[in-house]
Scaffold this motif. Structure first.
Motif, mmCIF file in Angstrom:
data_model
loop_
_atom_site.group_PDB
_atom_site.id
_atom_site.type_symbol
_atom_site.label_atom_id
_atom_site.label_comp_id
_atom_site.label_asym_id
_atom_site.label_seq_id
_atom_site.Cartn_x
_atom_site.Cartn_y
_atom_site.Cartn_z
ATOM 1 N N PHE A 32 -37.922 -55.251 -23.861
ATOM 2 C CA PHE A 32 -39.284 -55.776 -23.918
ATOM 3 C C PHE A 32 -40.139 -55.152 -22.818
ATOM 4 O O PHE A 32 -41.269 -54.740 -23.057
ATOM 5 C CB PHE A 32 -39.266 -57.295 -23.775
ATOM 6 C CG PHE A 32 -40.625 -57.927 -23.945
ATOM 7 C CD1 PHE A 32 -41.499 -58.023 -22.875
ATOM 8 C CD2 PHE A 32 -41.023 -58.427 -25.174
ATOM 9 C CE1 PHE A 32 -42.751 -58.582 -23.020
ATOM 10 C CE2 PHE A 32 -42.287 -59.008 -25.340
ATOM 11 C CZ PHE A 32 -43.150 -59.074 -24.258
ATOM 12 N N ASN A 33 -39.590 -55.089 -21.617
ATOM 13 C CA ASN A 33 -40.345 -54.569 -20.475
ATOM 14 C C ASN A 33 -40.836 -53.145 -20.691
ATOM 15 O O ASN A 33 -41.901 -52.761 -20.209
ATOM 16 C CB ASN A 33 -39.489 -54.615 -19.207
ATOM 17 C CG ASN A 33 -39.297 -56.023 -18.684
ATOM 18 O OD1 ASN A 33 -39.947 -56.958 -19.153
ATOM 19 N ND2 ASN A 33 -38.391 -56.193 -17.744
ATOM 20 N N SER A 34 -40.062 -52.362 -21.392
ATOM 21 C CA SER A 34 -40.396 -50.943 -21.558
ATOM 22 C C SER A 34 -41.108 -50.635 -22.867
ATOM 23 O O SER A 34 -41.558 -49.506 -23.074
ATOM 24 C CB SER A 34 -39.125 -50.096 -21.463
ATOM 25 O OG SER A 34 -38.220 -50.449 -22.498
ATOM 26 N N ASN A 35 -41.182 -51.624 -23.744
ATOM 27 C CA ASN A 35 -41.776 -51.366 -25.058
ATOM 28 C C ASN A 35 -43.301 -51.401 -25.038
ATOM 29 O O ASN A 35 -43.917 -52.059 -24.196
ATOM 30 C CB ASN A 35 -41.268 -52.413 -26.067
ATOM 31 C CG ASN A 35 -40.397 -51.769 -27.133
ATOM 32 O OD1 ASN A 35 -39.776 -50.751 -26.902
ATOM 33 N ND2 ASN A 35 -40.367 -52.370 -28.313
ATOM 34 N N VAL A 36 -43.867 -50.702 -26.005
ATOM 35 C CA VAL A 36 -45.306 -50.723 -26.223
ATOM 36 C C VAL A 36 -45.609 -51.799 -27.256
ATOM 37 O O VAL A 36 -44.957 -51.868 -28.302
ATOM 38 C CB VAL A 36 -45.811 -49.366 -26.741
ATOM 39 C CG1 VAL A 36 -47.289 -49.438 -27.102
ATOM 40 C CG2 VAL A 36 -45.560 -48.280 -25.701
ATOM 41 N N PHE A 37 -46.600 -52.632 -26.970
ATOM 42 C CA PHE A 37 -47.028 -53.672 -27.906
ATOM 43 C C PHE A 37 -48.507 -53.487 -28.210
ATOM 44 O O PHE A 37 -49.297 -53.172 -27.320
ATOM 45 C CB PHE A 37 -46.776 -55.062 -27.310
ATOM 46 C CG PHE A 37 -45.328 -55.424 -27.252
ATOM 47 C CD1 PHE A 37 -44.560 -55.109 -26.133
ATOM 48 C CD2 PHE A 37 -44.715 -56.056 -28.321
ATOM 49 C CE1 PHE A 37 -43.214 -55.420 -26.079
ATOM 50 C CE2 PHE A 37 -43.369 -56.381 -28.282
ATOM 51 C CZ PHE A 37 -42.625 -56.061 -27.161
ATOM 52 N N SER A 38 -48.842 -53.696 -29.469
ATOM 53 C CA SER A 38 -50.216 -53.495 -29.900
ATOM 54 C C SER A 38 -50.690 -54.660 -30.749
ATOM 55 O O SER A 38 -49.889 -55.309 -31.428
ATOM 56 C CB SER A 38 -50.341 -52.211 -30.718
ATOM 57 O OG SER A 38 -49.938 -51.080 -29.979
ATOM 58 N N SER A 56 -45.710 -50.218 -20.998
ATOM 59 C CA SER A 56 -45.059 -50.590 -19.746
ATOM 60 C C SER A 56 -45.845 -49.988 -18.590
ATOM 61 O O SER A 56 -46.475 -48.950 -18.745
ATOM 62 C CB SER A 56 -43.620 -50.095 -19.724
ATOM 63 O OG SER A 56 -43.573 -48.695 -19.829
ATOM 64 N N GLY A 57 -45.868 -50.619 -17.458
ATOM 65 C CA GLY A 57 -46.655 -50.128 -16.338
ATOM 66 C C GLY A 57 -48.076 -50.604 -16.357
ATOM 67 O O GLY A 57 -48.927 -50.078 -15.645
ATOM 68 N N ARG A 69 -64.743 -57.195 -23.987
ATOM 69 C CA ARG A 69 -64.676 -58.536 -24.593
ATOM 70 C C ARG A 69 -63.249 -59.018 -24.767
ATOM 71 O O ARG A 69 -62.962 -60.205 -24.640
ATOM 72 C CB ARG A 69 -65.373 -58.523 -25.959
ATOM 73 C CG ARG A 69 -66.838 -58.162 -25.915
ATOM 74 C CD ARG A 69 -67.506 -58.381 -27.265
ATOM 75 N NE ARG A 69 -66.955 -57.553 -28.316
ATOM 76 C CZ ARG A 69 -66.431 -58.032 -29.454
ATOM 77 N NH1 ARG A 69 -66.416 -59.335 -29.678
ATOM 78 N NH2 ARG A 69 -65.958 -57.202 -30.367
ATOM 79 N N PHE A 70 -62.344 -58.096 -25.107
ATOM 80 C CA PHE A 70 -60.947 -58.454 -25.351
ATOM 81 C C PHE A 70 -60.066 -57.962 -24.210
ATOM 82 O O PHE A 70 -60.328 -56.908 -23.616
ATOM 83 C CB PHE A 70 -60.449 -57.812 -26.647
ATOM 84 C CG PHE A 70 -61.040 -58.361 -27.913
ATOM 85 C CD1 PHE A 70 -62.115 -59.228 -27.912
ATOM 86 C CD2 PHE A 70 -60.481 -57.997 -29.140
ATOM 87 C CE1 PHE A 70 -62.654 -59.723 -29.079
ATOM 88 C CE2 PHE A 70 -61.006 -58.488 -30.331
ATOM 89 C CZ PHE A 70 -62.102 -59.340 -30.298
ATOM 90 N N THR A 71 -59.020 -58.718 -23.940
ATOM 91 C CA THR A 71 -58.052 -58.325 -22.923
ATOM 92 C C THR A 71 -56.646 -58.545 -23.451
ATOM 93 O O THR A 71 -56.304 -59.654 -23.871
ATOM 94 C CB THR A 71 -58.235 -59.143 -21.636
ATOM 95 O OG1 THR A 71 -59.566 -58.975 -21.141
ATOM 96 C CG2 THR A 71 -57.248 -58.666 -20.568
ATOM 97 N N ILE A 72 -55.844 -57.479 -23.432
ATOM 98 C CA ILE A 72 -54.441 -57.592 -23.816
ATOM 99 C C ILE A 72 -53.605 -57.780 -22.557
ATOM 100 O O ILE A 72 -53.873 -57.154 -21.516
ATOM 101 C CB ILE A 72 -53.972 -56.356 -24.621
ATOM 102 C CG1 ILE A 72 -52.562 -56.574 -25.173
ATOM 103 C CG2 ILE A 72 -54.052 -55.083 -23.791
ATOM 104 C CD1 ILE A 72 -52.129 -55.488 -26.170
ATOM 105 N N SER A 73 -52.633 -58.661 -22.656
ATOM 106 C CA SER A 73 -51.759 -58.891 -21.516
ATOM 107 C C SER A 73 -50.367 -59.240 -22.029
ATOM 108 O O SER A 73 -50.182 -59.481 -23.232
ATOM 109 C CB SER A 73 -52.296 -60.019 -20.631
ATOM 110 O OG SER A 73 -52.355 -61.231 -21.346
ATOM 111 N N ARG A 74 -49.411 -59.266 -21.122
ATOM 112 C CA ARG A 74 -48.054 -59.562 -21.530
ATOM 113 C C ARG A 74 -47.365 -60.362 -20.443
ATOM 114 O O ARG A 74 -47.657 -60.201 -19.261
ATOM 115 C CB ARG A 74 -47.281 -58.283 -21.840
ATOM 116 C CG ARG A 74 -47.303 -57.265 -20.720
ATOM 117 C CD ARG A 74 -46.991 -55.870 -21.242
ATOM 118 N NE ARG A 74 -45.616 -55.739 -21.685
ATOM 119 C CZ ARG A 74 -45.175 -54.692 -22.395
ATOM 120 N NH1 ARG A 74 -46.008 -53.732 -22.752
ATOM 121 N NH2 ARG A 74 -43.910 -54.620 -22.756
ATOM 122 N N ASP A 75 -46.486 -61.239 -20.881
ATOM 123 C CA ASP A 75 -45.641 -62.007 -19.981
ATOM 124 C C ASP A 75 -44.215 -61.645 -20.335
ATOM 125 O O ASP A 75 -43.656 -62.154 -21.313
ATOM 126 C CB ASP A 75 -45.902 -63.507 -20.149
ATOM 127 C CG ASP A 75 -45.121 -64.342 -19.146
ATOM 128 O OD1 ASP A 75 -44.054 -63.878 -18.679
ATOM 129 O OD2 ASP A 75 -45.565 -65.461 -18.840
#
Length: 118
Positions: A32-38, A56-57, A69-75
């Protein structure tokens, strides 16, 4: 098996906000940590389009129409990806999907409907 499930969609007035969540199950933390999510979206009668990407990064990319207007984030510990949407416009109305490449395939969630209307 790895599954993606989106949530958080709904009906909102123009100018309003929503926060979408994409919960990923079955994926180990290091992957998960290294994957790209869209996040993608598909409006009625239109092709599915990329909205935002998180790699990642902490690198992020947005299409021009949602910048600012939009913000992508990950936990990573929650294995979740989010899309905070502010200043929503009627043209943001669409089904929103989460996507990630995994084991040579593209994995998609079932989507969550976002409707912006007064």
């Amino acid at each position: 098996q790895v599954h993606l499930v989106e949530s958080g969609g709904g009906l909102v007035q123009p100018g309003g906000s929503l926060k979408l969540s994409c919960r990923v199950s079955g994926m180990i933390l290091s992957v998960f940590n290294s994957n790209v999510f869209s996040w993608y979206r598909q409006a009625p009668g239109k092709q599915r389009e990329l909205v935002a990407t998180s790699s990642s990064g902490s690198n992020t990319i947005y299409i021009d129409s949602v910048k600012g207007r939009f913000t992508i984030s990950r936990d990573n510990t929650r294995r979740s990806v989010y899309l905070q949407m502010n200043g929503l416009k009627p043209e943001d109305t669409a089904v929103y999907y989460c996507r990630t490449p995994y084991s040579g395939k593209d994995l998609w969630g079932p989507g969550t409907q976002v409707t912006v209307s007064s």
